[in-house]
Write an enzyme that holds these catalytic residues in place. Sequence first.
Site, PDB file in Angstrom:
ATOM      1  N   ASP A  31       0.859  -1.190   0.000  1.00  0.00           N
ATOM      2  CA  ASP A  31       0.000   0.000   0.000  1.00  0.00           C
ATOM      3  C   ASP A  31       0.891   1.235   0.000  1.00  0.00           C
ATOM      4  O   ASP A  31       1.873   1.315   0.743  1.00  0.00           O
ATOM      5  CB  ASP A  31      -0.911  -0.019   1.237  1.00  0.00           C
ATOM      6  CG  ASP A  31      -2.040   0.996   1.137  1.00  0.00           C
ATOM      7  OD1 ASP A  31      -3.212   0.584   1.153  1.00  0.00           O
ATOM      8  OD2 ASP A  31      -1.750   2.212   1.064  1.00  0.00           O
ATOM      9  N   LEU A  33       0.108   4.101   1.076  1.00  0.00           N
ATOM     10  CA  LEU A  33      -0.232   4.972   2.219  1.00  0.00           C
ATOM     11  C   LEU A  33      -0.461   6.411   1.755  1.00  0.00           C
ATOM     12  O   LEU A  33       0.231   7.331   2.173  1.00  0.00           O
ATOM     13  CB  LEU A  33       0.810   4.894   3.339  1.00  0.00           C
ATOM     14  CG  LEU A  33       0.930   3.531   4.034  1.00  0.00           C
ATOM     15  CD1 LEU A  33       1.962   3.577   5.164  1.00  0.00           C
ATOM     16  CD2 LEU A  33      -0.414   3.049   4.583  1.00  0.00           C
ATOM     17  N   THR A 132     -16.052  -1.420  -9.310  1.00  0.00           N
ATOM     18  CA  THR A 132     -17.222  -0.710  -8.784  1.00  0.00           C
ATOM     19  C   THR A 132     -18.407  -0.769  -9.739  1.00  0.00           C
ATOM     20  O   THR A 132     -18.230  -0.908 -10.954  1.00  0.00           O
ATOM     21  CB  THR A 132     -16.822   0.768  -8.544  1.00  0.00           C
ATOM     22  OG1 THR A 132     -17.992   1.528  -8.277  1.00  0.00           O
ATOM     23  CG2 THR A 132     -16.138   1.381  -9.763  1.00  0.00           C
ATOM     24  N   ASP A 133     -19.600  -0.584  -9.174  1.00  0.00           N
ATOM     25  CA  ASP A 133     -20.806  -0.501 -10.025  1.00  0.00           C
ATOM     26  C   ASP A 133     -20.856   0.820 -10.793  1.00  0.00           C
ATOM     27  O   ASP A 133     -21.630   0.961 -11.745  1.00  0.00           O
ATOM     28  CB  ASP A 133     -22.085  -0.666  -9.183  1.00  0.00           C
ATOM     29  CG  ASP A 133     -22.259   0.360  -8.072  1.00  0.00           C
ATOM     30  OD1 ASP A 133     -21.386   1.239  -7.906  1.00  0.00           O
ATOM     31  OD2 ASP A 133     -23.286   0.288  -7.359  1.00  0.00           O
ATOM     32  N   GLU A 134     -20.030   1.795 -10.391  1.00  0.00           N
ATOM     33  CA  GLU A 134     -20.098   3.117 -11.042  1.00  0.00           C
ATOM     34  C   GLU A 134     -19.670   3.069 -12.508  1.00  0.00           C
ATOM     35  O   GLU A 134     -19.964   3.995 -13.264  1.00  0.00           O
ATOM     36  CB  GLU A 134     -19.250   4.139 -10.274  1.00  0.00           C
ATOM     37  CG  GLU A 134     -19.754   4.341  -8.877  1.00  0.00           C
ATOM     38  CD  GLU A 134     -19.325   5.644  -8.226  1.00  0.00           C
ATOM     39  OE1 GLU A 134     -18.817   6.533  -8.924  1.00  0.00           O
ATOM     40  OE2 GLU A 134     -19.513   5.752  -7.012  1.00  0.00           O
ATOM     41  N   TYR A 158     -13.463   9.462 -11.667  1.00  0.00           N
ATOM     42  CA  TYR A 158     -13.220   8.228 -10.904  1.00  0.00           C
ATOM     43  C   TYR A 158     -13.749   7.008 -11.664  1.00  0.00           C
ATOM     44  O   TYR A 158     -13.018   6.046 -11.891  1.00  0.00           O
ATOM     45  CB  TYR A 158     -13.877   8.315  -9.519  1.00  0.00           C
ATOM     46  CG  TYR A 158     -14.016   6.968  -8.847  1.00  0.00           C
ATOM     47  CD1 TYR A 158     -12.895   6.273  -8.399  1.00  0.00           C
ATOM     48  CD2 TYR A 158     -15.268   6.362  -8.694  1.00  0.00           C
ATOM     49  CE1 TYR A 158     -13.014   5.017  -7.802  1.00  0.00           C
ATOM     50  CE2 TYR A 158     -15.392   5.118  -8.097  1.00  0.00           C
ATOM     51  CZ  TYR A 158     -14.270   4.449  -7.654  1.00  0.00           C
ATOM     52  OH  TYR A 158     -14.381   3.204  -7.075  1.00  0.00           O
ATOM     53  N   LYS A 162     -11.798   3.765 -13.323  1.00  0.00           N
ATOM     54  CA  LYS A 162     -12.038   2.367 -12.926  1.00  0.00           C
ATOM     55  C   LYS A 162     -12.488   1.555 -14.153  1.00  0.00           C
ATOM     56  O   LYS A 162     -12.094   0.400 -14.316  1.00  0.00           O
ATOM     57  CB  LYS A 162     -13.103   2.282 -11.822  1.00  0.00           C
ATOM     58  CG  LYS A 162     -12.660   2.793 -10.468  1.00  0.00           C
ATOM     59  CD  LYS A 162     -11.504   1.998  -9.842  1.00  0.00           C
ATOM     60  CE  LYS A 162     -11.902   0.619  -9.376  1.00  0.00           C
ATOM     61  NZ  LYS A 162     -10.794  -0.042  -8.630  1.00  0.00           N
ATOM     62  N   LYS A 197     -16.582  10.051   2.931  1.00  0.00           N
ATOM     63  CA  LYS A 197     -17.678   9.357   2.246  1.00  0.00           C
ATOM     64  C   LYS A 197     -18.954   9.543   3.063  1.00  0.00           C
ATOM     65  O   LYS A 197     -18.903   9.806   4.280  1.00  0.00           O
ATOM     66  CB  LYS A 197     -17.348   7.869   2.088  1.00  0.00           C
ATOM     67  CG  LYS A 197     -15.969   7.587   1.503  1.00  0.00           C
ATOM     68  CD  LYS A 197     -15.931   7.674  -0.017  1.00  0.00           C
ATOM     69  CE  LYS A 197     -14.533   7.672  -0.604  1.00  0.00           C
ATOM     70  NZ  LYS A 197     -13.754   6.475  -0.430  1.00  0.00           N
ATOM     71  N   PRO A 291     -21.138  17.936  -9.247  1.00  0.00           N
ATOM     72  CA  PRO A 291     -21.172  18.046 -10.715  1.00  0.00           C
ATOM     73  C   PRO A 291     -21.293  16.650 -11.350  1.00  0.00           C
ATOM     74  O   PRO A 291     -20.570  15.729 -10.971  1.00  0.00           O
ATOM     75  CB  PRO A 291     -19.812  18.677 -11.061  1.00  0.00           C
ATOM     76  CG  PRO A 291     -19.345  19.329  -9.788  1.00  0.00           C
ATOM     77  CD  PRO A 291     -19.919  18.520  -8.664  1.00  0.00           C
TER      78      PRO A 291
END
Length: 358
Positions: A31, A33, A132-134, A158, A162, A197, A291
Amino acid sequence: MILVTGGAGFIGANFVLDWLATHNEPVVNVDKLTYAGNLQNLRTLQGDARHQFVQGDIGDSALIERLLKEHQPRAIVNFAAESHVDRSIHGPEDFIETNVVGTFRLLEAARHYWAGLADADRQAFRFLHVSTDEVYGSLKPTDPAFTEEHNYEPNSPYSASKAASDHLVRAWHHTYGLPVLTTNCSNNYGPYHFPEKLIPLMIVNALAGKPLPVYGDGMQIRDWLYVRDHCSAIRRVLEGGKLGETYNVGGWNEKPNIEIVNLVCGLLDELRPRADGKSYREQITYVTDRPGHDRRYAIDARKLERELGWKPAETFETGIRKTVEWYLDNADWVAGVQTGSYRDWISQQYSQENKASA
Ligand code: NAD
Ligand code: DAU
């Protein structure tokens, strides 16, 4: 041995904790970080020889190649990403760098490592990409939930980054035969969720006496899943998923944002009432909309249920209560993650004054 990337973030840390609670197989956790990575998330693993943490970037090919050679993992689970939509609007470059270029470099390192394995190990190897579902875009109120066949229609920097990473993973399977699996999950919530979030931000702001900023009309819909259920789904896909396929993960739990905020306020009213006896709902403040805000996400998780027998263990009621209780019990963790100039941009962008002038 498995190699996890991004295992100091929200879902990655929950996954490492969940994995070591259910398996005796060690984890190497790489990671970078960033602001979102936090070793406090893994503090209960201190002294556990099954967990080895390495600070590093998935885009650092030399490091990843060295780690793969040294540890010979049978799988890579890729959580590492920039994950916050608002940040991607504010500054998309890191999203392209990590989510697109980083995933590409990780895939290349995995491919070279995998190609050099002995036959049986090559057969057994898996690269699981957490997405992600996005990537599917936004649904209208009457549209059916996203299946794995839904078109990719990402709308934010984003989700576009993805989507690009998902396409790279797919291509590395079709072109090079890399044994990949992809999961596309809905909104997670639970312990160690960074308070930028929606759910953790509402809990933390409510307790601090601050406004609870609801974007636009608050009627955007998200489909919520307790984070440990996401972890169990990833384990299931890793064990039994068909190579090259994608699996949607979700809890059939669509809720408008304003309902989530009201639920959180109601739980806090019960568990930690305000000193003045009023409800935390008094702090709800409608602010400028995000937006390009996607209106609705909903996941059809039937493929995962049908083919791999996965079901979530938590209902939203049990999961959200556990989550609120966790934040009440872990004020020190919250205090440790609440810094950064990015907060200034957020408070300016999503202010009531801004709404009035929009
Ligand atoms: P997060 O932002 O909490 O954690 C991301 C982690 O990745 C952090 O620890 C960060 O330090 C690390 N990281 C970032 N860039 C890196 C790099 N270049 N190299 C190595 N590590 C790096 O994110 P999260 O919410 O835990 O999400 C994890 C994954 O799950 C992401 O891929 C995200 O797209 C996906 N996902 C998240 C959700 C959700 O609701 N949070 C839902 C579906 C899918
Ligand atoms: O759907 C999965 C995705 O869920 C993940 O891929 C992302 O990594 C994760 O961040 C999450 O994205 P969202 O944009 O849906 O999550 P966020 O918590 O930022 O916002 C949830 C909803 O709440 C969204 O409609 C925007 C709204 N919102 C958010 C914040 C932070 C508010 O109304 N006010 C807020 O202050």
